[in-house]
Design an enzyme around this catalytic site. Structure first.
Site, PDB file in Angstrom:
ATOM      1  N   PRO A  80      23.803   5.069 -16.203  1.00  0.00           N
ATOM      2  CA  PRO A  80      22.979   5.617 -17.288  1.00  0.00           C
ATOM      3  C   PRO A  80      23.827   6.441 -18.252  1.00  0.00           C
ATOM      4  O   PRO A  80      24.569   7.334 -17.820  1.00  0.00           O
ATOM      5  CB  PRO A  80      21.962   6.499 -16.544  1.00  0.00           C
ATOM      6  CG  PRO A  80      21.860   5.877 -15.182  1.00  0.00           C
ATOM      7  CD  PRO A  80      23.250   5.387 -14.872  1.00  0.00           C
TER       8      PRO A  80
ATOM      9  N   GLN B 214      25.127   9.078 -21.173  1.00  0.00           N
ATOM     10  CA  GLN B 214      24.867  10.401 -21.741  1.00  0.00           C
ATOM     11  C   GLN B 214      24.055  11.311 -20.837  1.00  0.00           C
ATOM     12  O   GLN B 214      23.308  12.175 -21.318  1.00  0.00           O
ATOM     13  CB  GLN B 214      24.153  10.263 -23.102  1.00  0.00           C
ATOM     14  CG  GLN B 214      24.821   9.304 -24.066  1.00  0.00           C
ATOM     15  CD  GLN B 214      26.049   9.891 -24.760  1.00  0.00           C
ATOM     16  OE1 GLN B 214      26.728  10.738 -24.211  1.00  0.00           O
ATOM     17  NE2 GLN B 214      26.323   9.430 -25.965  1.00  0.00           N
TER      18      GLN B 214
ATOM     19  N   GLY C 190      25.612  12.727 -17.822  1.00  0.00           N
ATOM     20  CA  GLY C 190      26.494  13.471 -16.936  1.00  0.00           C
ATOM     21  C   GLY C 190      26.755  12.818 -15.599  1.00  0.00           C
ATOM     22  O   GLY C 190      26.901  13.499 -14.583  1.00  0.00           O
TER      23      GLY C 190
ATOM     24  N   GLY D  73      30.160   8.087 -16.807  1.00  0.00           N
ATOM     25  CA  GLY D  73      30.269   6.687 -17.200  1.00  0.00           C
ATOM     26  C   GLY D  73      31.578   6.342 -17.886  1.00  0.00           C
ATOM     27  O   GLY D  73      32.155   5.276 -17.638  1.00  0.00           O
ATOM     28  N   SER D  74      32.087   7.236 -18.736  1.00  0.00           N
ATOM     29  CA  SER D  74      33.343   6.950 -19.446  1.00  0.00           C
ATOM     30  C   SER D  74      34.526   6.897 -18.493  1.00  0.00           C
ATOM     31  O   SER D  74      35.352   5.976 -18.547  1.00  0.00           O
ATOM     32  CB  SER D  74      33.595   8.005 -20.536  1.00  0.00           C
ATOM     33  OG  SER D  74      32.624   7.932 -21.544  1.00  0.00           O
ATOM     34  N   SER D  75      34.628   7.881 -17.604  1.00  0.00           N
ATOM     35  CA  SER D  75      35.764   7.895 -16.685  1.00  0.00           C
ATOM     36  C   SER D  75      35.685   6.750 -15.682  1.00  0.00           C
ATOM     37  O   SER D  75      36.714   6.290 -15.170  1.00  0.00           O
ATOM     38  CB  SER D  75      35.865   9.234 -15.953  1.00  0.00           C
ATOM     39  OG  SER D  75      34.701   9.521 -15.228  1.00  0.00           O
ATOM     40  N   ALA D  76      34.482   6.246 -15.413  1.00  0.00           N
ATOM     41  CA  ALA D  76      34.355   5.081 -14.533  1.00  0.00           C
ATOM     42  C   ALA D  76      34.996   3.853 -15.178  1.00  0.00           C
ATOM     43  O   ALA D  76      35.698   3.078 -14.516  1.00  0.00           O
ATOM     44  CB  ALA D  76      32.885   4.810 -14.211  1.00  0.00           C
TER      45      ALA D  76
ATOM     46  N   ASP E 219      35.551  14.357 -11.943  1.00  0.00           N
ATOM     47  CA  ASP E 219      35.005  13.000 -11.999  1.00  0.00           C
ATOM     48  C   ASP E 219      36.050  11.967 -11.610  1.00  0.00           C
ATOM     49  O   ASP E 219      35.772  11.004 -10.887  1.00  0.00           O
ATOM     50  CB  ASP E 219      34.508  12.689 -13.411  1.00  0.00           C
ATOM     51  CG  ASP E 219      33.390  13.609 -13.855  1.00  0.00           C
ATOM     52  OD1 ASP E 219      32.990  14.478 -13.056  1.00  0.00           O
ATOM     53  OD2 ASP E 219      32.945  13.475 -15.008  1.00  0.00           O
TER      54      ASP E 219
END
Length: 331
Positions: free
Chosen positions: A111, A113, A115, A118-121, A163
């Protein structure tokens, strides 16, 4: 050759946001959601756009809705910055790279935005694919710092190590970002914990649109850099909460950690400007008897609950707020 690599969402159980300020945290992986990067050999180096990267919209309302959900940037910049940083790391450390090219594509059902990292994944999955394609060795304890450098140094996205550590190690990890250790070696002290030590935990996240992490962290960073007493003291308090929860888990007292998770959020609420929607989510979960705090920077919460009856009560209470509640798959 077809390489598929994944990295999953995560929940910061306790201690955040002190990870970016030489603190301590505990985090666990959420296998319910993940990002996948596919790499295959090709004549030219190509990065394929995802639906998040498109620039054609059916209406002005559609453009505004897309920006609110995904921000102004999709995943291409994450992949480009990852490839650049990977290349520079290999050159710096004399890691040989063959001359073959490749195509990258990505997908994610994390999901956006809210927290859950998602970006670091996407970045972590990309590094895993590149490591396999080029057959290079990067120690597990170093990978999170390299992933963080993509965001901090290449893209100027403020973030901490938490993260990237949990997405690299997976499971449950206690992280001590001791300043002397991090500044000397470039990474923290990471202790993997048995997921069986966790009590019943849930994760809940809004299905409405939320502010992104990049905006959320900016002011606290500036206040910490200026040495404001309240902020510096709070980072020590959050780190202490993480240490206490770690000790309780290891001692088999996981069922007692709920009040410490609540304390983590209550301290944050005193220092941060938090939207009413986020406050309503936390209070609705607590009204059901559960503990509740942010998984990251708002939009999703994590906490403990007693039994299935309480879990179902939470689901019923949060659904009218457009909040989904799940039991995270850690293993």
């Amino acid at each position: 050759m077809l390489i598929r690599k994944k990295a999953h969402a995560r929940a910061g159980l306790v201690g955040n946001p002190s990870d970016g300020y030489f603190g301590k945290t505990i985090s666990f992986i959420i296998r319910n959601f993940g990002a996948e990067v596919t790499l295959f050999e090709s004549p030219e180096l190509t990065i394929e756009p995802n639906e998040r990267d498109h620039s054609v919209f059916g209406s002005i309302e559609a453009l505004a809705r897309d920006v609110r959900q995904h921000g102004y940037y999709g995943g291409i910049r994450l992949l480009k910055a990852s490839v650049k940083r990977f290349f520079e790391h290999c050159v710096k450390h004399n890691l040989p790279l063959h001359g073959r090219n490749f195509t990258l594509r990505y997908s994610s059902n994390i999901p956006p935005q809210v927290g859950m990292a998602g970006s670091s994944a996407i970045i972590t999955a990309c590094w895993r694919a590149l490591i396999e394609f080029y057959q290079v060795e990067i120690p597990k304890h170093l990978l999170p710092s390299l992933v963080l450098s993509v965001e901090n140094d290449e893209l100027c996205i403020p973030a901490g190590l938490q993260d990237r550590v949990i997405q690299g190690y997976e499971g449950v990890v206690f992280m001590d970002f001791n300043r002397a250790h991090v500044e000397k070696l470039g990474y923290g002290i990471y202790e993997e914990l048995d997921p069986a030590l966790l009590p019943n935990v849930y994760v809940a996240y809004t299905t409405k649109l939320s502010e992104g992490t990049e905006v959320f962290h900016n002011d606290i960073r500036g206040r910490w850099n200026r040495g404001e007493r309240d902020i510096v003291s709070a980072m020590y308090q959050w780190a202490n909460l993480a240490q206490r929860v770690r000790d309780m888990l290891v001692a088999g007292r996981g069922h007692e950690i709920g009040p410490l998770l609540n304390e983590n959020f209550d301290l944050r609420r005193r220092l941060y400007k938090i939207s009413q929607g986020n406050i309503d989510m936390v209070e609705a979960a607590r009204d059901c008897g559960a503990s509740a705090k942010f998984t990251g920077s708002g939009g999703a919460i994590v906490g403990t609950y007693e039994d299935d009856s309480m879990f179902e009560k939470m689901k019923a209470a949060l659904e009218p707020l457009s909040v989904a509640v799940i039991k995270p798959q850690v293993l």
